[in-house]
Design a protein around this motif. Structure first.
Motif, PDB file in Angstrom:
ATOM      1  N   ILE A  10       7.900  -3.163   7.805  1.00  0.00           N
ATOM      2  CA  ILE A  10       7.489  -2.331   6.661  1.00  0.00           C
ATOM      3  C   ILE A  10       8.717  -1.614   6.091  1.00  0.00           C
ATOM      4  CG2 ILE A  10       6.097  -0.335   5.961  1.00  0.00           C
ATOM      5  CD1 ILE A  10       4.079  -1.167   8.193  1.00  0.00           C
ATOM      6  N   ALA A  11       9.540  -1.056   6.980  1.00  0.00           N
ATOM      7  CA  ALA A  11      10.743  -0.334   6.532  1.00  0.00           C
ATOM      8  C   ALA A  11      11.667  -1.278   5.761  1.00  0.00           C
ATOM      9  CB  ALA A  11      11.470   0.263   7.729  1.00  0.00           C
ATOM     10  N   LYS A  12      11.815  -2.507   6.258  1.00  0.00           N
ATOM     11  CA  LYS A  12      12.702  -3.481   5.606  1.00  0.00           C
ATOM     12  C   LYS A  12      12.218  -3.769   4.188  1.00  0.00           C
ATOM     13  CE  LYS A  12      14.722  -7.993   6.537  1.00  0.00           C
ATOM     14  NZ  LYS A  12      14.667  -9.187   7.359  1.00  0.00           N
ATOM     15  N   LYS A  13      10.895  -3.949   4.055  1.00  0.00           N
ATOM     16  CA  LYS A  13      10.341  -4.244   2.716  1.00  0.00           C
ATOM     17  C   LYS A  13      10.538  -3.063   1.774  1.00  0.00           C
ATOM     18  CE  LYS A  13       7.425  -7.999   3.658  1.00  0.00           C
ATOM     19  NZ  LYS A  13       6.284  -8.773   3.492  1.00  0.00           N
ATOM     20  N   LEU A  14      10.353  -1.860   2.280  1.00  0.00           N
ATOM     21  CA  LEU A  14      10.523  -0.684   1.416  1.00  0.00           C
ATOM     22  C   LEU A  14      11.985  -0.526   1.003  1.00  0.00           C
ATOM     23  CD1 LEU A  14       8.089   1.878   3.079  1.00  0.00           C
ATOM     24  CD2 LEU A  14       7.744   0.540   1.013  1.00  0.00           C
ATOM     25  N   ARG A  15      12.887  -0.860   1.915  1.00  0.00           N
ATOM     26  CA  ARG A  15      14.330  -0.768   1.558  1.00  0.00           C
ATOM     27  C   ARG A  15      14.670  -1.786   0.473  1.00  0.00           C
ATOM     28  NH1 ARG A  15      15.531   0.743   7.537  1.00  0.00           N
ATOM     29  NH2 ARG A  15      15.919   2.984   7.284  1.00  0.00           N
ATOM     30  N   LYS A  16      14.019  -2.937   0.511  1.00  0.00           N
ATOM     31  CA  LYS A  16      14.249  -3.922  -0.571  1.00  0.00           C
ATOM     32  C   LYS A  16      13.781  -3.379  -1.914  1.00  0.00           C
ATOM     33  CE  LYS A  16      14.394  -8.441   1.522  1.00  0.00           C
ATOM     34  NZ  LYS A  16      13.570  -9.416   2.182  1.00  0.00           N
ATOM     35  N   GLU A  17      12.818  -2.437  -1.860  1.00  0.00           N
ATOM     36  CA  GLU A  17      12.276  -1.843  -3.093  1.00  0.00           C
ATOM     37  C   GLU A  17      12.988  -0.555  -3.463  1.00  0.00           C
ATOM     38  OE1 GLU A  17      10.056  -3.338  -4.992  1.00  0.00           O
ATOM     39  OE2 GLU A  17       9.870  -4.988  -3.569  1.00  0.00           O
ATOM     40  N   GLY A  18      14.078  -0.219  -2.742  1.00  0.00           N
ATOM     41  CA  GLY A  18      14.869   0.951  -3.139  1.00  0.00           C
ATOM     42  C   GLY A  18      14.906   2.088  -2.153  1.00  0.00           C
ATOM     43  N   ALA A  19      14.125   1.979  -1.054  1.00  0.00           N
ATOM     44  CA  ALA A  19      14.200   3.051  -0.050  1.00  0.00           C
ATOM     45  C   ALA A  19      15.613   3.075   0.543  1.00  0.00           C
ATOM     46  CB  ALA A  19      13.163   2.834   1.048  1.00  0.00           C
ATOM     47  N   ARG A  20      16.046   4.256   0.963  1.00  0.00           N
ATOM     48  CA  ARG A  20      17.441   4.416   1.415  1.00  0.00           C
ATOM     49  C   ARG A  20      17.652   3.850   2.826  1.00  0.00           C
ATOM     50  NH1 ARG A  20      16.300   9.926   0.189  1.00  0.00           N
ATOM     51  NH2 ARG A  20      16.848  10.428   2.339  1.00  0.00           N
TER      52      ARG A  20
ATOM     53  N   GLY B 226      -2.652   5.449   2.842  1.00  0.00           N
ATOM     54  CA  GLY B 226      -1.322   6.044   2.907  1.00  0.00           C
ATOM     55  C   GLY B 226      -1.176   7.117   1.856  1.00  0.00           C
ATOM     56  N   GLN B 227      -0.284   8.073   2.127  1.00  0.00           N
ATOM     57  CA  GLN B 227       0.022   9.087   1.125  1.00  0.00           C
ATOM     58  C   GLN B 227       1.410   9.669   1.390  1.00  0.00           C
ATOM     59  OE1 GLN B 227      -2.126   9.728   4.044  1.00  0.00           O
ATOM     60  NE2 GLN B 227      -3.603  10.919   2.906  1.00  0.00           N
ATOM     61  N   VAL B 228       1.915  10.336   0.355  1.00  0.00           N
ATOM     62  CA  VAL B 228       3.191  11.040   0.474  1.00  0.00           C
ATOM     63  C   VAL B 228       2.873  12.482   0.828  1.00  0.00           C
ATOM     64  CG1 VAL B 228       5.269  11.765  -0.753  1.00  0.00           C
ATOM     65  CG2 VAL B 228       4.175   9.588  -1.337  1.00  0.00           C
ATOM     66  N   VAL B 229       3.613  13.036   1.790  1.00  0.00           N
ATOM     67  CA  VAL B 229       3.447  14.459   2.103  1.00  0.00           C
ATOM     68  C   VAL B 229       4.818  15.119   2.207  1.00  0.00           C
ATOM     69  CG1 VAL B 229       1.322  13.997   3.409  1.00  0.00           C
ATOM     70  CG2 VAL B 229       3.456  14.283   4.649  1.00  0.00           C
ATOM     71  N   ILE B 230       4.820  16.419   1.972  1.00  0.00           N
ATOM     72  CA  ILE B 230       6.031  17.203   2.201  1.00  0.00           C
ATOM     73  C   ILE B 230       5.908  17.793   3.608  1.00  0.00           C
ATOM     74  CG2 ILE B 230       7.440  19.144   1.397  1.00  0.00           C
ATOM     75  CD1 ILE B 230       7.190  16.821  -0.647  1.00  0.00           C
TER      76      ILE B 230
ATOM     77  N   ILE C  59       0.861  -1.209   0.000  1.00  0.00           N
ATOM     78  CA  ILE C  59       0.000   0.000   0.000  1.00  0.00           C
ATOM     79  C   ILE C  59       0.890   1.250   0.000  1.00  0.00           C
ATOM     80  CG2 ILE C  59      -1.788   1.295   1.267  1.00  0.00           C
ATOM     81  CD1 ILE C  59      -2.640  -1.509   0.230  1.00  0.00           C
ATOM     82  N   ALA C  60       1.950   1.189   0.795  1.00  0.00           N
ATOM     83  CA  ALA C  60       2.879   2.328   0.850  1.00  0.00           C
ATOM     84  C   ALA C  60       3.519   2.547  -0.526  1.00  0.00           C
ATOM     85  CB  ALA C  60       3.944   2.074   1.912  1.00  0.00           C
ATOM     86  N   LEU C  61       3.869   1.454  -1.184  1.00  0.00           N
ATOM     87  CA  LEU C  61       4.462   1.581  -2.531  1.00  0.00           C
ATOM     88  C   LEU C  61       3.453   2.154  -3.513  1.00  0.00           C
ATOM     89  CD1 LEU C  61       6.466  -1.767  -2.631  1.00  0.00           C
ATOM     90  CD2 LEU C  61       7.440   0.536  -2.663  1.00  0.00           C
TER      91      LEU C  61
END
Ligand code: UT7
Length: 324
Positions: free
Chosen positions: A256-266, A318-322, A225-227
């Motif tokens: 969740i953080a681990k999965k996102l890092r596998k997808e390219g998160a820093r 979920g959403q991206v915000v600045i 969902i985050a992706l």
């Protein structure tokens, strides 16, 4: 044919200010171990919580929402008169009517506000943020106050160690207004109503949850969902500076953080761990974590933050915000 006039909309929205509120009473794991069969080590290892805050008699969903909302308006450099809409996400008010939003608007001094409560359990803040952003973009609202406020101690059985050690009380708030450069991405939301029995309340009194089933669901379904929220906003995982998932369990946050890092998160992506000293505060957890991280200097204005909430329903958003 009569043609109807539409409100003039705006191109983009952003969070203009955030704020949060917690009750004074700190409750440690050792305090809980005095009244139930649990211990500090188990809670730290399985959930990551060291302490949490419990409401006193005077603290209510409305009073905590008023404090968090007032702080968010001040942080935005605005007056109550600059707002016209109040959304209070919550699932723990004892009275369905009157709604909390009308009372919160009145106590803050937002005159004749459009006001409503929104219940998407622990995903409530992200749902509210999505709705507020669209209201402002469509021209239905000039500026909206979105609050997640929960008094979970009202609905938790103090003798139930599967819930009483997790949940806590708090409020978090954000002011949403127009922006030339979009600062709130499209919401990625949904429900899994077939899993409705996993978390709920017994005859409007105590919360129950199938802890392990929810844990498995959250650790497998929330990262996608985050992706999706990133994809909707046109943002790459590597662009995310801060990850703020609902603070349900530190192990879920880390998964969740681990999965996102596998997808390219820093690797240096900052990950919210507000649960450690605040517990699981349902719809309040995301805006409060953001506020605490800002105060602690862990996030900065202009940072790209990825928010994702999830809970009973099962509901998620979920959403991206600045960051403001
Ligand atoms: O915010 C809304 C969404 N909610 C969530 O995301 C919650 C998701 N679920 C969880 O976070 C976890 O499932 C819990 C924190 C609720 C429970 O953790 P767990 O690691 O899944 O524990 P468990 O229920 O599998 O229990 C493991 C063991 C059991 O003992 P045995 O059978 O292995 O001997 C339990 O009896 O731990 C025992 N236990 C406890 N021990 C000490 C369960 N609760 C406690 C406790 N203190 N509070």
């Amino acid at each position: 044919m009569t043609s109807l006039r539409l409100a003039p909309g705006v191109g983009g929205t952003r969070i203009l200010g955030i704020g949060s509120a917690q009750p004074e009473q700190v409750v440690t794991n050792h305090d809980l171990a005095k009244t139930m069969d649990t211990n500090d080590q188990w809670i730290r290892e399985r959930v990551g919580i060291v302490e949490r805050r419990f409401a006193g008699e005077k603290d209510t969903v409305v009073s905590m929402a008023v404090e968090a909302g007032s702080k968010a308006i001040a942080a935005a450099g605005l007056d109550p008169a600059d707002l016209d809409t109040v959304i209070v996400a919550n699932c723990t008010t004892k009275q369905p009517i009157p709604n909390a939003a009308a009372q919160v608007a009145d106590l803050i001094g937002i005159k004749a506000a459009g006001g409503f409560d929104l219940n998407a359990a622990c995903a409530g803040f992200c749902y509210g943020l999505g709705v507020a952003s669209d209201l402002v973009r469509a021209g239905s609202s000039r500026r909206a106050l979105v609050i997640g406020s929960e008094k979970l101690t009202d609905v938790v059985d103090p003798a139930d160690r599967s819930t009483a050690i997790i949940f806590a009380d708090a409020a978090g708030a954000a002011v949403v207004g127009p922006a030339d450069e979009p600062g709130i991405g499209p919401v990625a939301w949904g429900t899994a109503g077939d899993l409705v029995d996993m978390i709920g309340m017994t005859e409007r009194t105590y919360i129950f949850q199938e802890g392990q089933s929810v844990y498995r669901w959250a650790t497998t379904k929330i990262a996608p969902i985050a992706l999706r929220a990133l994809e909707l906003a046109g943002v790459a995982p590597s662009d995310v500076d801060v990850l703020i998932p609902h603070q349900a369990n530190l192990r879920i946050v880390e998964a969740i953080a681990k999965k996102l890092r596998k997808e390219g998160a820093r690797e240096d992506m900052v990950v919210a761990d507000d649960i450690v000293y605040s517990g699981n505060t349902s719809s309040a957890s995301i805006p409060m974590a953001m506020d605490h991280m800002r105060t602690a200097g862990k996030i900065h204005s202009g940072d790209v933050a990825l928010l994702v909430g999830f809970g009973a329903g099962l509901s998620y958003a979920g959403q991206v915000v600045i960051c403001p």
